[in-house]
Write an enzyme that holds these catalytic residues in place. Sequence first.
Site, short mmCIF file in Angstrom:
data_model
loop_
_atom_site.label_atom_id
_atom_site.label_comp_id
_atom_site.label_asym_id
_atom_site.label_seq_id
_atom_site.Cartn_x
_atom_site.Cartn_y
_atom_site.Cartn_z
N CYS A 1 0.83 -1.20 0.00
CA CYS A 1 0.00 0.00 0.00
C CYS A 1 0.87 1.25 0.00
O CYS A 1 1.87 1.33 0.68
CB CYS A 1 -0.95 0.08 1.19
SG CYS A 1 -2.04 -1.33 1.31
N ARG B 1 4.02 -0.36 -4.68
CA ARG B 1 3.66 -0.86 -3.36
C ARG B 1 2.32 -1.61 -3.37
O ARG B 1 1.92 -2.19 -2.35
CB ARG B 1 3.57 0.29 -2.36
CG ARG B 1 4.84 1.09 -2.25
CD ARG B 1 4.68 2.23 -1.29
NE ARG B 1 4.55 1.74 0.06
CZ ARG B 1 5.56 1.49 0.87
NH1 ARG B 1 6.80 1.70 0.46
NH2 ARG B 1 5.37 1.04 2.08
N TRP C 1 -2.68 -2.71 -1.72
CA TRP C 1 -2.36 -4.12 -1.92
C TRP C 1 -3.23 -4.86 -0.92
O TRP C 1 -3.05 -4.71 0.28
CB TRP C 1 -0.87 -4.37 -1.66
CG TRP C 1 -0.46 -5.77 -1.95
CD1 TRP C 1 -0.16 -6.29 -3.18
CD2 TRP C 1 -0.29 -6.85 -1.02
NE1 TRP C 1 0.18 -7.62 -3.06
CE2 TRP C 1 0.10 -8.00 -1.75
CE3 TRP C 1 -0.44 -6.97 0.36
CZ2 TRP C 1 0.36 -9.22 -1.14
CZ3 TRP C 1 -0.19 -8.20 0.96
CH2 TRP C 1 0.21 -9.31 0.21
N ASN D 1 -1.65 1.97 5.84
CA ASN D 1 -0.77 0.93 5.33
C ASN D 1 -0.34 0.09 6.53
O ASN D 1 0.13 0.65 7.52
CB ASN D 1 0.45 1.60 4.66
CG ASN D 1 1.53 0.61 4.30
OD1 ASN D 1 1.26 -0.55 4.05
ND2 ASN D 1 2.76 1.09 4.27
N GLY D 2 -0.51 -1.23 6.45
CA GLY D 2 -0.16 -2.09 7.59
C GLY D 2 -1.31 -3.01 7.91
O GLY D 2 -2.24 -3.16 7.11
N GLU E 1 17.22 -17.99 -7.66
CA GLU E 1 16.87 -16.61 -7.98
C GLU E 1 16.32 -16.50 -9.40
O GLU E 1 15.32 -15.83 -9.65
CB GLU E 1 18.10 -15.71 -7.76
CG GLU E 1 17.96 -14.27 -8.19
CD GLU E 1 16.77 -13.54 -7.58
OE1 GLU E 1 16.14 -14.05 -6.65
OE2 GLU E 1 16.45 -12.45 -8.09
N LYS F 1 12.52 -15.28 -10.41
CA LYS F 1 12.30 -14.18 -11.36
C LYS F 1 11.32 -14.60 -12.44
O LYS F 1 10.42 -13.87 -12.81
CB LYS F 1 13.64 -13.84 -11.98
CG LYS F 1 14.21 -12.51 -12.06
CD LYS F 1 14.33 -11.55 -10.96
CE LYS F 1 13.52 -11.69 -9.73
NZ LYS F 1 14.13 -11.17 -8.54
N GLU G 1 7.61 -15.15 -11.00
CA GLU G 1 6.86 -13.99 -10.49
C GLU G 1 6.40 -13.06 -11.60
O GLU G 1 5.38 -12.40 -11.45
CB GLU G 1 7.63 -13.25 -9.40
CG GLU G 1 8.83 -12.50 -9.87
CD GLU G 1 9.57 -11.79 -8.74
OE1 GLU G 1 8.91 -11.27 -7.83
OE2 GLU G 1 10.81 -11.75 -8.77
N HIS H 1 16.73 -37.61 -7.51
CA HIS H 1 16.08 -38.09 -6.29
C HIS H 1 14.59 -37.76 -6.27
O HIS H 1 13.97 -37.80 -5.21
CB HIS H 1 16.79 -37.51 -5.06
CG HIS H 1 18.22 -37.93 -4.97
ND1 HIS H 1 18.60 -39.23 -4.70
CD2 HIS H 1 19.37 -37.24 -5.17
CE1 HIS H 1 19.92 -39.31 -4.71
NE2 HIS H 1 20.41 -38.12 -5.00
N LYS I 1 5.90 -4.39 -4.16
CA LYS I 1 7.35 -4.28 -4.01
C LYS I 1 7.79 -4.38 -2.56
O LYS I 1 8.75 -5.05 -2.22
CB LYS I 1 7.78 -2.93 -4.60
CG LYS I 1 9.27 -2.69 -4.59
CD LYS I 1 9.93 -3.41 -5.73
CE LYS I 1 11.43 -3.31 -5.68
NZ LYS I 1 12.03 -4.46 -6.34
C1 F6R Z 1 11.47 -10.79 -5.85
C2 F6R Z 1 11.39 -9.80 -4.81
C3 F6R Z 1 11.00 -10.22 -3.44
C4 F6R Z 1 11.83 -9.46 -2.40
C5 F6R Z 1 11.34 -9.80 -0.98
C6 F6R Z 1 12.18 -9.10 0.06
O1 F6R Z 1 11.87 -10.24 -7.06
O2 F6R Z 1 11.61 -8.64 -5.03
O3 F6R Z 1 11.15 -11.59 -3.27
O4 F6R Z 1 13.16 -9.78 -2.55
O5 F6R Z 1 10.01 -9.42 -0.84
O6 F6R Z 1 12.15 -7.73 -0.10
P1 F6R Z 1 13.26 -6.80 0.50
O7 F6R Z 1 14.55 -7.12 -0.16
O8 F6R Z 1 12.79 -5.41 0.22
O9 F6R Z 1 13.32 -7.09 1.97
#
Ligand code: F6R
Length: 614
Positions: A2, A27, A70, A96-97, A482, A486, A489, A505, A609
């Site tokens: 949010c 956000r 969000w 927000n929260g 990773e 990517k 998502e 396995h 984000k």
């Molecule tokens: C994936 C991504 C998330 C963040 C995770 C932690 O691309 O961005 O998995 O890495 O939510 O976020 P931060 O690094 O802001 O603590």
Amino acid sequence: MCGIIAYLGEREAYPILVKGLERLEYRGYDSAGIAILKDNFIQLNKVVGKVNNLKSTTINGDIGISHTRWATHGIPNEANAHPHHNGDRSLFLVHNGIIENYVNLKKELIKRGYQFYSDTDTEVLTKLIDYHHKNSANQNTLKAIKNALHEVVGAYGLVLINKNEEKIYAARKGSPLVLGIGQREFFVASDPAAFLEHTRRALYLEDDDILEIDRKNFQVHNLHQDCDKLKRNVDHIKWNLSNIEKNGYEHFMLKEIHEQPDTLRNCLAGRIDMENHDSKFTDKLQPEFVKNLNKIIIASCGTSWHASLVIKHLIEKYSRIKVDVEYASEFRYKNPIINKNDLFVAISQSGETADTLAALKTAKENGLRCFGIVNVVGSSISREVDSGNYIRAGSEIGVASTKAFTGQVLCGILLMVHLGKIKGTITNQTAEKILNNLKNIPDLVKQTFEEEEKIKEIAKFVATKNNCFYLGRGLNIATALEGSLKLKEISYIHSEAFPAGELKHGPIALIEEGMPIIVIANKNEGIVYDKLLSNVQEVKSRKGKIIVIANDNDREIQDNVGEDSYVIRVPEVPDYLQAIINSVPLQLLSYYVAKERGCEIDQPRNLAKSVTVE
Ligand code: F6R
């Protein structure tokens, strides 16, 4: 999670708020809303979906609050969108929260005759403030907010307006809020990016701060004290608007991938100390403490967790210090084994991730020294730790983290050198070699872009598939994880990553003809490289389609994987730089697959984000 922006000044608030919300859409983007105060009347506009949908109308007035959501409590519909209001529409609030005890509070309010139009915890908070407002002497808004917040369990960054006051009130606990101070105007936002084009003067609220702004001035109060007026520093924000704009790129993600040579250069600037064969820290990791260090505990989430795995591998290998990597969301619930000689490291792009912040607080409560590797300057985690290194990647807007990952790994390498030097496990000679190699990393990353056209072609193939595997060994297991995250998502292709040796396995049962199997195979991995090639053969026998990341000097790789496999070339680097170099083509691959599938790359479904809820 949010985004909030509020405005009080002499200009029309609505367009300023819409623009600010657009900058906060990273956000959350499930719904959006704006409430504007004019002549003792508050007018509301709420929409489902993106902020853009707010543009079809406007409301006049120079005081307003706004929100991009969000969804946590309640589906993304208009009723659940913020701002929320009380029964007589005199108080409007954005939040927000999460209010954890909202169910009980709601029951109490219903008993007192309150009715609810939404499923949100925020409406409960609004009506709780309303209750205290109606029952406080002189209907004092500040007092009502305080009384309500005393009853609340959970996290909030909130902003409230009252139709009878030309004021804005804001309060913070656990969710970020920053005051922007302009010329005869004020902004309150979740992130200064929302008001950067209007002012660079920013005051970050701390937990339990309550802000009161009128046309002339502002005051910071404390939730737990009366007669309080707190002093807070006003910071000057140094980054530029170009950091938060696309600059000609179709998506923020692509821009951010391409920024990596620069962000890595920034990360290194002034941190290489060739004279002392060390990396430079502005931190308080005293040599005596490091010499007696028992182990390191790293807590993080998602992509930052993958960076943590890389850092663990490197610190254990080179600095010879035991490292545990914890899911931040699990750490505080597991009664962790903690020794006072442990170092706790929190790794986070946003510096606001609720799980990581909670893990950090647990570590602090247990008396641990806490170090941060964080991107967002002034964020909650950066302020809670004892010391740390900023990643210096600039604003990362694309929801899929790219440049923050490589920056985190680079900070980890700097930490590795520093710890190893103090411990005596890294000699001057080795340190010098590592530091010299670090200087080349920006140019080496640039070289990986030479494969971009080839990656676009490969993406066309991957985009037609529903399942995908990523394989690596050793350090590259983290990179495989990773790469896989990517892809899933932003392209919504189901994807999993494994240590290549684990395939036989169980997961091998899932391989079907034509399934993309992305293999990270660095030639200088020694015996592990040969083992990996055997794993490739196992996949090929089951008709999986191999896409291999290999070094540019690996002449045999095409023969080894077969003519029908794709080979993406990257420069050969020492193992401590491999995660950075290998992850860039994987970022590009995910980007182009998602583009091919017509996905909303910068704002993938269900994600946000900055994850400020647990
Ligand atoms: C994936 C991504 C998330 C963040 C995770 C932690 O691309 O961005 O998995 O890495 O939510 O976020 P931060 O690094 O802001 O603590």
